[in-house]
Structure formats: structure tokens, C-alpha cells
Design a protein around this motif. Structure first.
Motif, PDB file in Angstrom:
ATOM      1  N   GLN A 136      -9.761 -37.860  20.162  1.00  0.00           N
ATOM      2  CA  GLN A 136      -9.363 -38.944  20.784  1.00  0.00           C
ATOM      3  C   GLN A 136      -7.919 -39.201  20.213  1.00  0.00           C
ATOM      4  O   GLN A 136      -6.917 -39.568  21.336  1.00  0.00           O
ATOM      5  CB  GLN A 136     -10.175 -40.130  20.579  1.00  0.00           C
ATOM      6  N   CYS A 137      -7.712 -38.826  18.971  1.00  0.00           N
ATOM      7  CA  CYS A 137      -6.210 -39.149  18.536  1.00  0.00           C
ATOM      8  C   CYS A 137      -5.801 -37.797  18.009  1.00  0.00           C
ATOM      9  O   CYS A 137      -6.243 -37.065  17.413  1.00  0.00           O
ATOM     10  CB  CYS A 137      -6.556 -40.053  17.156  1.00  0.00           C
ATOM     11  N   ILE A 138      -4.583 -37.514  18.649  1.00  0.00           N
ATOM     12  CA  ILE A 138      -4.040 -36.212  18.436  1.00  0.00           C
ATOM     13  C   ILE A 138      -2.669 -36.071  17.997  1.00  0.00           C
ATOM     14  O   ILE A 138      -1.676 -36.858  18.272  1.00  0.00           O
ATOM     15  CB  ILE A 138      -3.894 -35.343  19.690  1.00  0.00           C
ATOM     16  N   ASP A 139      -2.548 -35.356  16.619  1.00  0.00           N
ATOM     17  CA  ASP A 139      -1.409 -35.293  15.985  1.00  0.00           C
ATOM     18  C   ASP A 139      -0.354 -34.273  16.917  1.00  0.00           C
ATOM     19  O   ASP A 139      -0.533 -33.174  17.157  1.00  0.00           O
ATOM     20  CB  ASP A 139      -1.398 -34.632  14.544  1.00  0.00           C
ATOM     21  N   ILE A 140       0.899 -34.744  17.290  1.00  0.00           N
ATOM     22  CA  ILE A 140       1.832 -34.009  18.144  1.00  0.00           C
ATOM     23  C   ILE A 140       2.236 -32.800  17.310  1.00  0.00           C
ATOM     24  O   ILE A 140       2.382 -31.739  17.950  1.00  0.00           O
ATOM     25  CB  ILE A 140       3.035 -35.122  18.584  1.00  0.00           C
ATOM     26  N   LYS A 141       2.474 -32.916  16.188  1.00  0.00           N
ATOM     27  CA  LYS A 141       3.173 -31.890  15.297  1.00  0.00           C
ATOM     28  C   LYS A 141       1.953 -30.588  15.403  1.00  0.00           C
ATOM     29  O   LYS A 141       2.309 -29.644  15.705  1.00  0.00           O
ATOM     30  CB  LYS A 141       3.361 -32.137  13.830  1.00  0.00           C
ATOM     31  N   ALA A 159       7.434 -30.277  22.606  1.00  0.00           N
ATOM     32  CA  ALA A 159       6.094 -30.767  22.916  1.00  0.00           C
ATOM     33  C   ALA A 159       5.933 -32.267  23.407  1.00  0.00           C
ATOM     34  O   ALA A 159       5.099 -32.264  24.242  1.00  0.00           O
ATOM     35  CB  ALA A 159       5.117 -30.214  21.693  1.00  0.00           C
ATOM     36  N   GLU A 160       6.556 -32.912  22.680  1.00  0.00           N
ATOM     37  CA  GLU A 160       6.358 -34.434  22.904  1.00  0.00           C
ATOM     38  C   GLU A 160       6.687 -34.540  24.335  1.00  0.00           C
ATOM     39  O   GLU A 160       6.257 -35.343  25.221  1.00  0.00           O
ATOM     40  CB  GLU A 160       7.162 -35.148  22.023  1.00  0.00           C
ATOM     41  N   LEU A 161       8.113 -33.991  25.005  1.00  0.00           N
ATOM     42  CA  LEU A 161       8.637 -34.280  26.186  1.00  0.00           C
ATOM     43  C   LEU A 161       7.479 -33.524  27.158  1.00  0.00           C
ATOM     44  O   LEU A 161       7.328 -34.097  28.345  1.00  0.00           O
ATOM     45  CB  LEU A 161       9.858 -33.442  26.301  1.00  0.00           C
ATOM     46  N   TRP A 162       6.967 -32.253  27.105  1.00  0.00           N
ATOM     47  CA  TRP A 162       6.160 -31.681  27.758  1.00  0.00           C
ATOM     48  C   TRP A 162       4.842 -32.619  27.871  1.00  0.00           C
ATOM     49  O   TRP A 162       4.252 -32.523  29.111  1.00  0.00           O
ATOM     50  CB  TRP A 162       5.560 -30.173  27.205  1.00  0.00           C
ATOM     51  N   ILE A 163       4.315 -33.093  26.924  1.00  0.00           N
ATOM     52  CA  ILE A 163       3.060 -34.123  26.991  1.00  0.00           C
ATOM     53  C   ILE A 163       3.241 -35.108  27.822  1.00  0.00           C
ATOM     54  O   ILE A 163       2.644 -35.772  28.844  1.00  0.00           O
ATOM     55  CB  ILE A 163       2.636 -34.467  25.647  1.00  0.00           C
ATOM     56  N   VAL A 164       4.663 -35.769  27.665  1.00  0.00           N
ATOM     57  CA  VAL A 164       4.867 -37.021  28.573  1.00  0.00           C
ATOM     58  C   VAL A 164       5.154 -36.500  29.975  1.00  0.00           C
ATOM     59  O   VAL A 164       4.361 -37.319  30.807  1.00  0.00           O
ATOM     60  CB  VAL A 164       6.365 -37.637  28.057  1.00  0.00           C
ATOM     61  N   ASP A 212       2.117 -42.649  20.883  1.00  0.00           N
ATOM     62  CA  ASP A 212       2.672 -43.409  19.751  1.00  0.00           C
ATOM     63  C   ASP A 212       3.677 -42.773  18.982  1.00  0.00           C
ATOM     64  O   ASP A 212       3.448 -41.652  17.997  1.00  0.00           O
ATOM     65  CB  ASP A 212       1.540 -43.918  18.848  1.00  0.00           C
ATOM     66  N   SER A 213       4.961 -42.686  19.397  1.00  0.00           N
ATOM     67  CA  SER A 213       6.132 -42.100  18.761  1.00  0.00           C
ATOM     68  C   SER A 213       6.373 -42.254  17.132  1.00  0.00           C
ATOM     69  O   SER A 213       6.720 -41.254  16.516  1.00  0.00           O
ATOM     70  CB  SER A 213       7.348 -42.269  19.427  1.00  0.00           C
ATOM     71  N   LYS A 214       5.868 -43.376  16.748  1.00  0.00           N
ATOM     72  CA  LYS A 214       6.068 -43.735  15.376  1.00  0.00           C
ATOM     73  C   LYS A 214       5.172 -43.028  14.367  1.00  0.00           C
ATOM     74  O   LYS A 214       5.309 -42.213  13.749  1.00  0.00           O
ATOM     75  CB  LYS A 214       6.099 -45.197  15.056  1.00  0.00           C
ATOM     76  N   ALA A 215       3.917 -42.920  15.107  1.00  0.00           N
ATOM     77  CA  ALA A 215       2.583 -42.253  14.378  1.00  0.00           C
ATOM     78  C   ALA A 215       2.951 -40.870  14.641  1.00  0.00           C
ATOM     79  O   ALA A 215       2.119 -40.035  13.949  1.00  0.00           O
ATOM     80  CB  ALA A 215       1.444 -42.844  14.552  1.00  0.00           C
ATOM     81  N   GLY A 216       3.389 -40.298  15.869  1.00  0.00           N
ATOM     82  CA  GLY A 216       3.505 -38.901  16.281  1.00  0.00           C
ATOM     83  C   GLY A 216       2.295 -38.480  16.658  1.00  0.00           C
ATOM     84  O   GLY A 216       1.732 -37.519  16.466  1.00  0.00           O
TER      85      GLY A 216
END
Length: 454
Positions: free
Chosen positions: A366-371, A384-389, A402-406
Motif C-alpha cells: 500500500q505504501c511504496i518507497d520510490i527509491k 522514476a518519480e516523473l514516470w509514476i506521476v 508524498d515527495s517529502k517522504a519519498g
């Protein structure tokens, strides 16, 4: 004996050791596929592996010469021989073969000349009708053209095909089939025309002729079971040219390959074709509904055949091994780039494969670490973040970043109405195409019936 067959015996041991510079050579399928192709269809594959440097160039050139020796493309074979041996001289047998071809060309032209001359006159061709019996009578009475000249046209078309004049062969075989009263010869001519369609890259006509071949092959009481299996094997392999070039090919390959009779043929003697079926399902977003069936077949045949494409799907959807899927995806990219039929779709495959990884990972977490996700997608964190967006926006996923928490926080995902409809109407497009083709042919026969009564 079929048109220009028997097929070229392109054995798996034809080439020597592959170039060590090509790490994907162990997954090279040219030898396996070539066994089911007409020698003229093999030539584009040899051109491709020469370009990709998959095997030593001198071995590929020697393969080209051996391929061409049993065709009428003698001048081409001579040029390759000179290039391979760095000489201006050619063996006497090549020179003799050239004289033989020229002699046969003149003889073949003379036999077909009356009918070829008739067909070159558009006004005379307009006098022909849909009624074959009428046409044969008209040609015999008005132009002294009979069965002998019609069969000569078949031989001339075959000769032109063997010379590499595929356009002329395509045209003559079309006319031959409208006049021939021999079902066996007409079927043979249809195979020859299908080959000419492919080599002319006339994909629309090729798809139509492929449908006609399938209709005859699947008809009852025409072939023995063994011969029917052989015919299906040829059709499955030849169809690859069409499926990966025609705009609707990605749907058509899935529809055809998943039909029971053709899937049985694949599982009996052509396991390597699972690569192309798997690739088609991955790159075709509208046919995700076939994934379960595909995975089932891949699992059944994994002891007989596997490559990075099938192994990627097993890692992701059977074992949920994301690290293994990541490794296999890198191998997939390399294999696809070296594959004659798939080298133009590797980017789509990788993009959709990443989407599969993302969606599967999201179903579990449910909660995924972008890194961490970036590592699994073979991407840097920012990309990866841009691709996910973009993915969340385009696919309208219930998720937020959640960009702060990544991290990516996933909401509940529900299948939409569109996906449910697709699931219930699988394989409908190809069945509709087949039904339409049959109806059009019956309509043609019905229109011709009144003419026969005149």
C-alpha cells in the motif's frame, strides 16, 4: 509439392559458434524459424543477423550463397561469392547455372505469353466475370487460351518468384487462382502469393491471404492430421511477418495463437513461438485479459522452452520475484533488439513491462518507497518519480505521491467497465474478421450464380 517448396533445410547446426560479442546469441531463433519458411523469406532474416553481427560474417555470407543456389537469383549469388572470397572470378557451376536460368526463362515466357499478353490488356480483362466457367469458355473460344496456357502461367509465376520478381509473381498468381480448376494447384498458388505479399510488404493483402489459407487448412477432410499440423506450423511462422507489421497484427497474433488447434501446434513442435505471443500480450495494453492464459501456457512449457521474455513473466506473475524480474527485464531488452520480428517494439515492451512491475508491486504494497521502486524499474529515482506521476495521471490510478517522504500511497483499485467488457469479449475481433471473410466469399459466389445461368 507446394509452390517453391520443399522448404530450405535450414538446420540448427548450419552456423558455427556465435560471436562472443553478442551475449544474446544463445536465444537466437533464426535456425528454428528458418526450418518453416520458404528460402526467399529466410533471406531478410540473414540480412538482419549479418547487420547485428550475431554470427561471423563469412558464415552468414556462405549461408546466403547456399540459400540462393537453389533459386534463380544467380547474379546475386555471384556478387556475394565475389565479396566473400575477394575475387572477380566465380565457379564454373555458377556460370552454367546462369545459362540454364536464362534458357528456362525464355521457355517459360513463351509458354505463358498468350495469357500474359491478354492480362496486360485492361480492356480485355474487363470482359472477365466472377464466373470461372464462363471465363474459361470465353478465353478458349475468343483467344485460344486453354488449360495448357493457364498452367504455363503458374510455372511462369513460380519462375518469376524464384528470380526475385515478387511483384510479377504476386499478380500472375492472383490471376491464376481466378482461372484454375485445380483445388490443389490453387492452394499451392495461394501459398506462393502469400510469400510474395510478404516480400512486397503488402501487409493488408497478406493478412487477407493468410485468412484464406487458414480457412482451407482448418477445413475438414482435406488433409491428414499430420499434414494439417505441418500446414499450421508453416502458417504460424509465416504469419510473424504480418503480425509485427500490420496495424492490427498485435491483436491478430493473440487471437490466432490462442485458438486451440494452433496452440496445440505450438505446444507440439514450436515452443519458441511463445516468445512472440508473450511479447504481443505485453505490448498490447488492450489484451491484458490474456495474461492468465499466457502464464498458464508458459508454465506448462517452461521445461521445454524459456527465454528472458517468458522468464520475466514467470518471475513477476508466478514467483513475485521483483529482483529476478528486474534482471530479466534487462536481458529482455538485449534479446528484443537482436530479434528480427521484435527489434522495433523493444521500447514498448520495456515501458509496458515496467508498468506490469509497478502494478504488481502496488497490488502487494500500500505504501511504496520510490527509491526502492526505481531500482526495480531500472531507473534513477528522479526519472522514476516523473514516470509514476505520468502513469497515475494517464491510467487514473487511485494513488498519491508524498515527495517529502519519498513514497507512493496507493488507494483501492477496482476494475473498470472497459476492462470487464474486454474480458468478456476476448478474441472477438479475429472471429469477426473470419466471419466477415466467409460472408464476403459466399456473397461473391451468390452474385456469380445468376451469371452461370445466363
Amino acid at each position: 509439392e507446394l509452390f517453391s517448396f520443399p522448404l530450405w533445410p535450414f538446420s540448427q547446426g548450419f552456423f558455427g559458434e556465435p560471436n562472443m560479442a553478442s551475449p544474446t546469441s544463445q536465444y537466437e531463433l533464426t535456425s528454428k524459424i528458418g526450418c518453416y519458411l520458404d528460402r526467399h523469406l529466410v533471406f531478410p532474416l540473414l540480412e538482419f543477423i549479418q547487420l547485428k553481427n550475431t554470427f561471423p560474417e563469412n558464415e552468414v555470407l556462405q549461408a546466403k550463397i547456399e540459400l540462393l543456389q537453389k533459386t534463380n537469383m544467380v547474379d546475386f549469388a555471384m556478387d556475394i561469392y565475389k565479396n566473400l572470397n575477394n575475387t572477380e572470378d566465380v565457379p564454373q557451376e555458377m556460370t552454367d547455372r546462369r545459362h540454364e536460368v536464362v534458357k528456362k526463362l525464355k521457355s517459360s515466357q513463351e509458354g505463358a505469353a498468350p495469357l500474359v499478353q491478354f492480362l496486360s490488356n485492361g480492356n480485355l480483362v474487363k470482359q472477365l466475370r466472377q464466373d470461372k466457367a464462363y471465363n474459361l469458355q470465353y478465353l478458349a473460344q475468343e483467344h485460344k487460351i486453354g488449360a495448357e496456357q493457364i498452367e504455363a502461367l503458374y510455372s511462369f509465376a513460380q519462375f518469376q518468384f524464384d528470380c526475385g520478381n515478387y511483384s510479377a509473381a504476386q499478380e500472375f498468381l492472383y490471376h491464376y487462382r481466378t482461372l484454375s480448376t485445380s483445388n490443389e494447384r490453387s492452394f499451392s498458388a495461394l501459398w506462393g502469393k502469400f510469400a510474395a505479399d510478404i516480400l512486397m510488404q503488402d501487409w493488408e493483402t497478406a493478412l487477407e491471404d493468410m485468412g484464406r489459407l487458414k480457412e482451407v487448412i482448418d477445413a475438414k477432410n482435406i488433409f491428414t492430421p499430420l499434414n494439417q499440423l505441418q500446414q499450421r506450423m508453416w502458417l504460424l511462422h509465416w504469419s510473424l511477418f504480418v503480425f509485427f507489421n500490420h496495424e492490427n497484427g498485435r491483436n491478430a497474433i493473440i487471437d490466432l495463437f490462442f485458438q486451440d488447434k494452433y496452440m496445440n501446434a505450438i505446444q507440439t513442435n514450436a515452443h519458441h513461438l511463445l516468445r512472440y505471443l508473450a511479447a504481443a500480450v505485453v505490448i498490447n495494453k488492450r489484451r491484458r485479459n490474456m495474461l492468465k492464459d499466457l502464464i498458464r501456457v508458459i508454465q506448462q512449457e517452461s521445461y521445454t522452452y524459456s527465454d528472458p521474455i517468458t522468464e520475466f513473466l514467470e518471475c513477476l506473475f508466478v514467483r513475485y520475484d521483483f529482483e529476478g524480474a528486474q534482471v530479466k527485464l534487462r536481458e529482455c531488452e538485449a534479446v528484443l533488439k537482436e530479434d528480427f520480428f521484435l527489434n522495433t517494439v523493444w521500447e514498448e515492451f520495456v515501458e509496458n513491462a515496467r508498468l506490469f512491475i509497478f502494478e504488481t508491486y502496488c497490488r502487494i504494497h500500500q505504501c511504496i518507497d520510490i527509491k526502492m521502486l526505481a531500482e526495480k524499474l531500472n531507473m534513477d529515482q528522479e526519472a522514476a518519480e516523473l514516470w509514476i506521476v505520468k502513469l497515475i495521471r494517464s491510467a487514473k490510478l487511485q494513488a498519491k505521491i508524498d515527495s517529502k517522504a519519498g513514497t507512493v500511497i496507493m488507494g483501492a483499485q477496482h476494475a473498470g467497465i472497459y476492462e470487464n467488457i474486454i474480458e468478456k469479449t476476448r478474441a472477438l475481433s479475429f472471429r469477426t474478421y473470419e466471419l466477415t471473410s466467409v460472408m464476403m466469399r459466399h456473397s461473391t459466389f451468390a452474385e456469380a450464380a445468376p451469371a452461370r445461368g445466363m
